[in-house]
Design a protein around this motif. Structure first.
Motif, short mmCIF file in Angstrom:
data_model
loop_
_atom_site.label_atom_id
_atom_site.label_comp_id
_atom_site.label_asym_id
_atom_site.label_seq_id
_atom_site.Cartn_x
_atom_site.Cartn_y
_atom_site.Cartn_z
N MET A 1 0.86 -1.20 0.00
CA MET A 1 0.00 0.00 0.00
C MET A 1 0.88 1.24 0.00
N ILE A 2 0.50 2.22 -0.76
CA ILE A 2 1.33 3.42 -0.91
C ILE A 2 1.08 4.35 0.27
N PRO A 3 2.13 4.83 0.93
CA PRO A 3 1.91 5.77 2.05
C PRO A 3 1.27 7.06 1.57
N ILE A 4 0.47 7.67 2.45
CA ILE A 4 -0.29 8.85 2.04
C ILE A 4 0.62 10.06 1.82
N GLN A 5 1.81 10.06 2.46
CA GLN A 5 2.72 11.19 2.27
C GLN A 5 3.13 11.33 0.81
N TYR A 6 3.27 10.19 0.11
CA TYR A 6 3.68 10.27 -1.29
C TYR A 6 2.65 11.04 -2.10
N TYR A 7 1.38 10.75 -1.82
CA TYR A 7 0.33 11.48 -2.55
C TYR A 7 0.33 12.95 -2.18
N LEU A 8 0.59 13.27 -0.89
CA LEU A 8 0.61 14.68 -0.49
C LEU A 8 1.75 15.40 -1.18
N TRP A 9 2.92 14.76 -1.27
CA TRP A 9 4.06 15.41 -1.94
C TRP A 9 3.77 15.59 -3.43
N PHE A 52 -7.66 6.88 2.64
CA PHE A 52 -6.90 6.67 3.86
C PHE A 52 -7.82 6.52 5.07
N LEU A 53 -8.83 7.38 5.15
CA LEU A 53 -9.75 7.37 6.29
C LEU A 53 -10.94 6.46 6.07
N GLY B 110 4.98 16.79 9.51
CA GLY B 110 4.54 15.94 10.61
C GLY B 110 3.68 14.77 10.20
N THR B 111 3.47 14.57 8.89
CA THR B 111 2.50 13.57 8.48
C THR B 111 3.03 12.15 8.56
N GLU B 112 4.28 11.97 8.97
CA GLU B 112 4.77 10.59 9.08
C GLU B 112 4.07 9.83 10.20
N ILE B 113 3.51 10.58 11.19
CA ILE B 113 2.85 9.89 12.30
C ILE B 113 1.46 9.40 11.94
N LEU B 114 0.96 9.82 10.74
CA LEU B 114 -0.36 9.36 10.33
C LEU B 114 -0.31 7.86 10.04
N VAL B 115 -1.20 7.12 10.66
CA VAL B 115 -1.29 5.70 10.36
C VAL B 115 -2.71 5.39 9.92
#
Lengths: 100, 167
Positions: A1-9, A52-53, B110-115
């Motif tokens: 699963m792709i982390p959501i940070q990648y999409y935000l960047w 994600f949510l 800070g979004t690395e803490i999002l799970v």
């Protein structure tokens, strides 16, 4: 699963490219295209967070943003054709009479 | 595999978005914008939003891009005769966009803490059935207002596009 940070960047990069295009070009059609690019960057964040949510509301919002974008492009291009009819150009530097 | 697909689609999207900005010819800009929109549609598939994938392709590639290309052809802009900004203004534009990118990326620090809250749910929030259920129960009034917005935009476009010589 792709982390959501990648999409935000990715969305931050696409939005910045859209802002760059609005500031960089003088052709009004290209500026409208760059506004589309910014709207799509925001849509990508909406879908990423919806996934994600696990909440479908974000995807419904994207649906509404698409409707608003379609209306915005239609009205914007109609205004563009009207100004072209009067000034024979799509250069935005001609349209500065409201500036001073 | 999924991550490689993500990198590929992201590269295509960012590259063609840059080409939208830097192409000299407006027709090429419009065609590169189509490529960007298809890459974003691919991202929707990766996130299991099938309904939005279909709607995105129909609305953007089918309606909006046709409108753009039609206006470019109508105004006969398919040549690179556009006057360009002075190089100092271009430099300032690049600086401003770069600073905005730095601010946006910095705000995501800070979004690395999002799970992910629940990982193995049914994962069918993106299909037509569940989205339609939400759209016609919780979001029924906004849905109807969106139709009024589209009608108002249509009437406005017809009014704007009418030739002034007739009255």
């Amino acid at each position: 699963m792709i982390p959501i940070q990648y999409y935000l960047w990715l969305s931050a990069v696409l939005f910045s490219i859209g802002v760059l295009g609005v500031l960089y070009r003088r052709n009004a059609i290209i500026i409208l295209m760059c506004i589309e690019l910014m709207l799509n960057a925001v849509n990508l964040v909406m879908v990423a967070f919806s996934n994600f949510l696990n909440d479908p509301s974000g995807q419904v919002f994207v649906f509404f943003i698409m409707a608003v974008a379609a209306a915005e492009v239609a009205v914007g291009l109609a205004i563009l054709i009207m100004t072209y009819r009067n000034t024979k150009t799509t250069d935005i530097n001609i349209l500065n009479r409201l500036k001073w | 595999m999924t991550l490689n697909l993500f990198y590929f689609l992201s590269f295509v999207a960012v590259f063609s978005a840059l080409m939208v900005v830097f192409s000299k010819n407006p027709v090429y800009s419009a065609l590169y914008l189509i490529v960007t929109l298809f890459a974003i549609a691919g991202h929707y598939i990766l996130m299991k939003a099938e309904f939005l994938f279909v709607v995105h392709i129909i609305v953007y590639a089918g309606a909006i891009m046709v409108l753009f290309l039609y206006v470019i052809m109508l105004l006969n802009l398919n040549k690179d005769s556009e006057p360009h900004k002075s190089s100092i203004l271009k430099f300032a534009a690049a600086i401003c966009a770069g600073l905005l990118l730095i601010v946006l990326v910095g705000s995501l620090k800070g979004t690395e803490i999002l799970v992910r809250a629940e990982t193995n749910t049914a994962a069918t929030i993106g299909d037509v059935k569940s989205l339609g259920k939400v759209l016609f129960t919780d979001f029924l009034l906004p849905f109807e207002i969106a139709s009024v917005l589209l009608l108002a935009a249509m009437v406005g476009v017809v009014m704007l596009g009418k030739s002034e010589k007739e009255h």
